[in-house]
Design a protein around this motif. Structure first.
Motif, PDB file in Angstrom:
ATOM      1  N   LEU A 258       0.804  -1.210   0.000  1.00 28.20           N
ATOM      2  CA  LEU A 258       0.000   0.000   0.000  1.00 28.20           C
ATOM      3  C   LEU A 258       0.843   1.269   0.000  1.00 28.20           C
ATOM      4  O   LEU A 258       0.491   2.257  -0.637  1.00 28.20           O
ATOM      5  CB  LEU A 258      -0.934   0.017   1.217  1.00 28.20           C
ATOM      6  CG  LEU A 258      -2.130  -0.940   1.195  1.00 28.20           C
ATOM      7  CD1 LEU A 258      -2.867  -0.876   2.523  1.00 28.20           C
ATOM      8  CD2 LEU A 258      -3.087  -0.602   0.051  1.00 28.20           C
ATOM      9  N   TYR A 259       1.977   1.243   0.707  1.00 29.30           N
ATOM     10  CA  TYR A 259       2.707   2.484   0.948  1.00 29.30           C
ATOM     11  C   TYR A 259       4.030   2.605   0.201  1.00 29.30           C
ATOM     12  O   TYR A 259       4.649   3.660   0.237  1.00 29.30           O
ATOM     13  CB  TYR A 259       2.960   2.645   2.451  1.00 29.30           C
ATOM     14  CG  TYR A 259       1.701   3.008   3.212  1.00 29.30           C
ATOM     15  CD1 TYR A 259       1.292   4.329   3.326  1.00 29.30           C
ATOM     16  CD2 TYR A 259       0.913   2.020   3.796  1.00 29.30           C
ATOM     17  CE1 TYR A 259       0.130   4.666   4.007  1.00 29.30           C
ATOM     18  CE2 TYR A 259      -0.245   2.349   4.484  1.00 29.30           C
ATOM     19  CZ  TYR A 259      -0.637   3.672   4.587  1.00 29.30           C
ATOM     20  OH  TYR A 259      -1.783   3.994   5.250  1.00 29.30           O
ATOM     21  N   PHE A 260       4.469   1.558  -0.482  1.00 27.12           N
ATOM     22  CA  PHE A 260       5.767   1.616  -1.134  1.00 27.12           C
ATOM     23  C   PHE A 260       5.722   1.075  -2.558  1.00 27.12           C
ATOM     24  O   PHE A 260       4.986   0.131  -2.858  1.00 27.12           O
ATOM     25  CB  PHE A 260       6.810   0.800  -0.347  1.00 27.12           C
ATOM     26  CG  PHE A 260       7.194   1.407   0.974  1.00 27.12           C
ATOM     27  CD1 PHE A 260       8.255   2.297   1.060  1.00 27.12           C
ATOM     28  CD2 PHE A 260       6.497   1.096   2.118  1.00 27.12           C
ATOM     29  CE1 PHE A 260       8.607   2.865   2.270  1.00 27.12           C
ATOM     30  CE2 PHE A 260       6.839   1.665   3.329  1.00 27.12           C
ATOM     31  CZ  PHE A 260       7.902   2.540   3.412  1.00 27.12           C
ATOM     32  N   ASP A 261       6.529   1.684  -3.417  1.00 29.31           N
ATOM     33  CA  ASP A 261       6.893   1.086  -4.700  1.00 29.31           C
ATOM     34  C   ASP A 261       8.233   0.403  -4.497  1.00 29.31           C
ATOM     35  O   ASP A 261       9.131   0.958  -3.852  1.00 29.31           O
ATOM     36  CB  ASP A 261       7.029   2.160  -5.778  1.00 29.31           C
ATOM     37  CG  ASP A 261       5.675   2.690  -6.227  1.00 29.31           C
ATOM     38  OD1 ASP A 261       4.714   1.899  -6.219  1.00 29.31           O
ATOM     39  OD2 ASP A 261       5.591   3.882  -6.572  1.00 29.31           O
ATOM     40  N   MET A 262       8.387  -0.786  -5.043  1.00 28.48           N
ATOM     41  CA  MET A 262       9.594  -1.574  -4.823  1.00 28.48           C
ATOM     42  C   MET A 262      10.013  -2.261  -6.109  1.00 28.48           C
ATOM     43  O   MET A 262       9.175  -2.564  -6.957  1.00 28.48           O
ATOM     44  CB  MET A 262       9.357  -2.639  -3.731  1.00 28.48           C
ATOM     45  CG  MET A 262       8.998  -2.095  -2.371  1.00 28.48           C
ATOM     46  SD  MET A 262       8.318  -3.386  -1.297  1.00 28.48           S
ATOM     47  CE  MET A 262       6.662  -3.565  -2.007  1.00 28.48           C
ATOM     48  N   GLU A 263      11.301  -2.535  -6.238  1.00 29.21           N
ATOM     49  CA  GLU A 263      11.803  -3.318  -7.362  1.00 29.21           C
ATOM     50  C   GLU A 263      13.159  -3.902  -6.976  1.00 29.21           C
ATOM     51  O   GLU A 263      13.871  -3.363  -6.113  1.00 29.21           O
ATOM     52  CB  GLU A 263      11.946  -2.462  -8.616  1.00 29.21           C
ATOM     53  CG  GLU A 263      12.984  -1.376  -8.513  1.00 29.21           C
ATOM     54  CD  GLU A 263      13.150  -0.602  -9.806  1.00 29.21           C
ATOM     55  OE1 GLU A 263      14.185   0.060  -9.962  1.00 29.21           O
ATOM     56  OE2 GLU A 263      12.254  -0.674 -10.668  1.00 29.21           O
ATOM     57  N   LEU A 264      13.519  -5.009  -7.602  1.00 31.87           N
ATOM     58  CA  LEU A 264      14.840  -5.584  -7.391  1.00 31.87           C
ATOM     59  C   LEU A 264      15.902  -4.692  -8.024  1.00 31.87           C
ATOM     60  O   LEU A 264      15.680  -4.098  -9.077  1.00 31.87           O
ATOM     61  CB  LEU A 264      14.913  -6.983  -8.006  1.00 31.87           C
ATOM     62  CG  LEU A 264      14.080  -8.083  -7.347  1.00 31.87           C
ATOM     63  CD1 LEU A 264      14.146  -9.359  -8.186  1.00 31.87           C
ATOM     64  CD2 LEU A 264      14.554  -8.362  -5.932  1.00 31.87           C
ATOM     65  N   VAL A 265      17.044  -4.593  -7.378  1.00 29.21           N
ATOM     66  CA  VAL A 265      18.158  -3.847  -7.961  1.00 29.21           C
ATOM     67  C   VAL A 265      18.596  -4.513  -9.254  1.00 29.21           C
ATOM     68  O   VAL A 265      18.824  -3.862 -10.263  1.00 29.21           O
ATOM     69  CB  VAL A 265      19.330  -3.764  -6.956  1.00 29.21           C
ATOM     70  CG1 VAL A 265      20.576  -3.182  -7.623  1.00 29.21           C
ATOM     71  CG2 VAL A 265      18.936  -2.916  -5.753  1.00 29.21           C
ATOM     72  N   ASN A 266      18.694  -5.827  -9.237  1.00 33.11           N
ATOM     73  CA  ASN A 266      19.041  -6.604 -10.423  1.00 33.11           C
ATOM     74  C   ASN A 266      17.874  -7.515 -10.755  1.00 33.11           C
ATOM     75  O   ASN A 266      17.672  -8.546 -10.104  1.00 33.11           O
ATOM     76  CB  ASN A 266      20.311  -7.422 -10.166  1.00 33.11           C
ATOM     77  CG  ASN A 266      20.709  -8.285 -11.354  1.00 33.11           C
ATOM     78  OD1 ASN A 266      20.142  -8.160 -12.441  1.00 33.11           O
ATOM     79  ND2 ASN A 266      21.672  -9.162 -11.153  1.00 33.11           N
ATOM     80  N   VAL A 267      17.105  -7.135 -11.768  1.00 28.90           N
ATOM     81  CA  VAL A 267      15.899  -7.899 -12.087  1.00 28.90           C
ATOM     82  C   VAL A 267      16.219  -9.286 -12.620  1.00 28.90           C
ATOM     83  O   VAL A 267      15.343 -10.164 -12.657  1.00 28.90           O
ATOM     84  CB  VAL A 267      15.033  -7.128 -13.104  1.00 28.90           C
ATOM     85  CG1 VAL A 267      14.519  -5.841 -12.495  1.00 28.90           C
ATOM     86  CG2 VAL A 267      15.810  -6.846 -14.387  1.00 28.90           C
ATOM     87  N   GLU A 268      17.455  -9.494 -13.044  1.00 34.28           N
ATOM     88  CA  GLU A 268      17.849 -10.806 -13.551  1.00 34.28           C
ATOM     89  C   GLU A 268      18.299 -11.744 -12.437  1.00 34.28           C
ATOM     90  O   GLU A 268      18.504 -12.929 -12.668  1.00 34.28           O
ATOM     91  CB  GLU A 268      18.988 -10.650 -14.568  1.00 34.28           C
ATOM     92  CG  GLU A 268      18.662  -9.760 -15.756  1.00 34.28           C
ATOM     93  CD  GLU A 268      17.488 -10.297 -16.565  1.00 34.28           C
ATOM     94  OE1 GLU A 268      17.363 -11.544 -16.655  1.00 34.28           O
ATOM     95  OE2 GLU A 268      16.716  -9.486 -17.094  1.00 34.28           O
ATOM     96  N   GLU A 269      18.469 -11.205 -11.248  1.00 31.95           N
ATOM     97  CA  GLU A 269      18.944 -12.019 -10.138  1.00 31.95           C
ATOM     98  C   GLU A 269      17.905 -13.062  -9.739  1.00 31.95           C
ATOM     99  O   GLU A 269      16.711 -12.770  -9.639  1.00 31.95           O
ATOM    100  CB  GLU A 269      19.250 -11.129  -8.937  1.00 31.95           C
ATOM    101  CG  GLU A 269      19.776 -11.881  -7.717  1.00 31.95           C
ATOM    102  CD  GLU A 269      20.030 -10.958  -6.542  1.00 31.95           C
ATOM    103  OE1 GLU A 269      20.622 -11.403  -5.546  1.00 31.95           O
ATOM    104  OE2 GLU A 269      19.632  -9.773  -6.623  1.00 31.95           O
TER     105      GLU A 269
END
Length: 403
Positions: A258-269
């Motif tokens: 609800l309160y954060f947008d998030m993503e992996l630093v390395n999407v291939e990891e």
């Protein structure tokens, strides 16, 4: 050696009763440390004590338990509520980050059920206030169960009380003698069985759903199974805190989505393998850290600010009259900051981060409770106004976000 290192190194040996003299010395020192930190005397000197903790202690005092026993119970309570839930919640978030389709589906479900309660997360809006009993989240429930299937691997111990023949489903028979000890490992026998769970090593967030609702029936060799996964054990020794633990995990993930947008630093990891030394002790730990980026989805500053100075910063604009320019330090992408890696202790960081009283605007910086510092431009008047708003928030809601 840090407290966390001691726990990771000596816990499995302590549980199995095979500590050497050095290990016994270090674990006893660790116990003494926690008993001192969690002593009843020190707990009552703190502010904002959990009402649950106070009520439990009062009940124990009324039954005649000594202060020493009540202090030891506090350590037991800490362990029971955090030791497995933290890693499990971290695994769940990691799987959602790795599988965008799962993240999208679960996030949409959370938004929709929140709207059904007449609430919505928006800039400057009130804190959400619902109970898990009010909302139904079958997709999130399935994702939780799938995470536990993949990463919970407890040993089940059983004592043979009398001589008996044990017949297996494949026709084999074993003679068990009175006094024998059995160790069962359902992670291999159930969780990773491809006939019960097709493609068992793959995370499928909707594995435990049917078109008409939760999937409850699983079979093997044409026979319906009594248990299709056993992350909590089974029988009379099944974990009594399992419902509380699931609520913790769901609460954590709902607030994060609800309160954060998030993503992996390395999407291939890839999702890291588990630390095999933790097999048998509840939820496993990752063998290495998982780096990810986050940012607040909404900034709710209550005062009008002037036009910010020119800078290579990313503007995050809620309503036009509320504007703050933030650039994350040590970030590989504008507007994002890199928090601590997902690990067994990360859940506590996130929960502290989500509490409004954890933020303070001082001398042009927005400080977050975990020690992460984001550069921010705001004139002194805005900082003063924000402090007043935070004071008001503390007075109105001493416990931050309730869900």
């Amino acid at each position: 050696m840090s407290v966390l290192c001691i726990i990771r190194q000596f816990l499995p040996k302590m549980a199995l009763g095979i500590l050497d003299p050095l290990g016994k010395k270090k674990t006893q020192k660790l116990r003494n440390f926690f008993w001192d930190v969690l002593s009843i005397e020190k707990i009552y000197q703190k502010e904002n004590i959990s009402g649950w903790v106070v009520e439990q202690d009062q009940l124990m005092a009324e039954t005649g338990m000594t202060e020493e026993m009540r202090t030891q119970f506090q350590l037991l309570l800490l362990w029971a509520s955090q030791a497995n839930t933290g890693p499990a919640a971290s695994w769940l978030l990691a799987y959602l980050l790795k599988h965008p389709e799962a993240m999208k589906a679960v996030r949409e479900e959370v938004y929709n059920v929140l709207k059904e309660t007449g609430q919505e997360v928006e800039p400057g809006g009130p804190l959400i206030n619902v109970t898990l009993a009010q909302i139904k989240t079958p997709l999130l429930d399935s994702a939780v169960e799938e995470t536990l299937r993949l990463r919970a691997s407890p040993f089940l111990f059983r004592s043979v009380l009398q001589d008996m023949d044990l017949k297996m489903d494949d026709g084999r028979e074993y003679f068990l003698r009175k006094g024998d000890q059995l160790l069962l490992f359902p992670f291999v026998g159930l969780h990773m069985d491809p006939e019960i769970h097709p493609d068992p090593h793959t995370f499928k967030y909707d594995r435990f759903l049917n078109p008409d609702g939760p999937k409850k029936e699983f079979s093997k060799n044409g026979k319906k199974l009594k248990y299709h996964s056993m992350p909590w054990g089974a029988g009379p020794s099944m974990c009594p805190g399992r419902f509380f633990a699931i609520s913790e995990m769901k609460l954590f993930v709902i607030l994060m989505l609800l309160y954060f947008d998030m993503e992996l630093v390395n999407v291939e990891e890839e999702i890291p393998p588990v630390d095999v030394s933790r097999y048998g002790f509840g939820t496993t730990h990752p063998s290495c850290d998982i780096q990810f980026r986050y940012r607040l989805r909404f900034l709710a500053f209550a005062c009008r600010t002037a036009t910010p100075p020119q800078a290579s910063q990313r503007e995050l604009r809620p309503p036009a009259h509320r504007r703050l320019t933030i650039a994350a330090a040590s970030s590989g992408r504008q507007g994002f900051a890199r928090p601590p890696a997902i690990s067994s202790g990360w859940q506590g960081f996130a929960c502290r981060l989500l509490k409004p009283r954890g933020f303070s605007c001082r001398q042009g910086f927005l400080r977050m409770p975990a020690g992460r510092l984001l550069h921010a431009w705001a004139p002194p008047a805005a900082a003063t106004c924000q402090r007043e708003r935070l004071r008001k928030t503390r007075a109105e809601d001493r416990h931050g976000i309730t869900l």
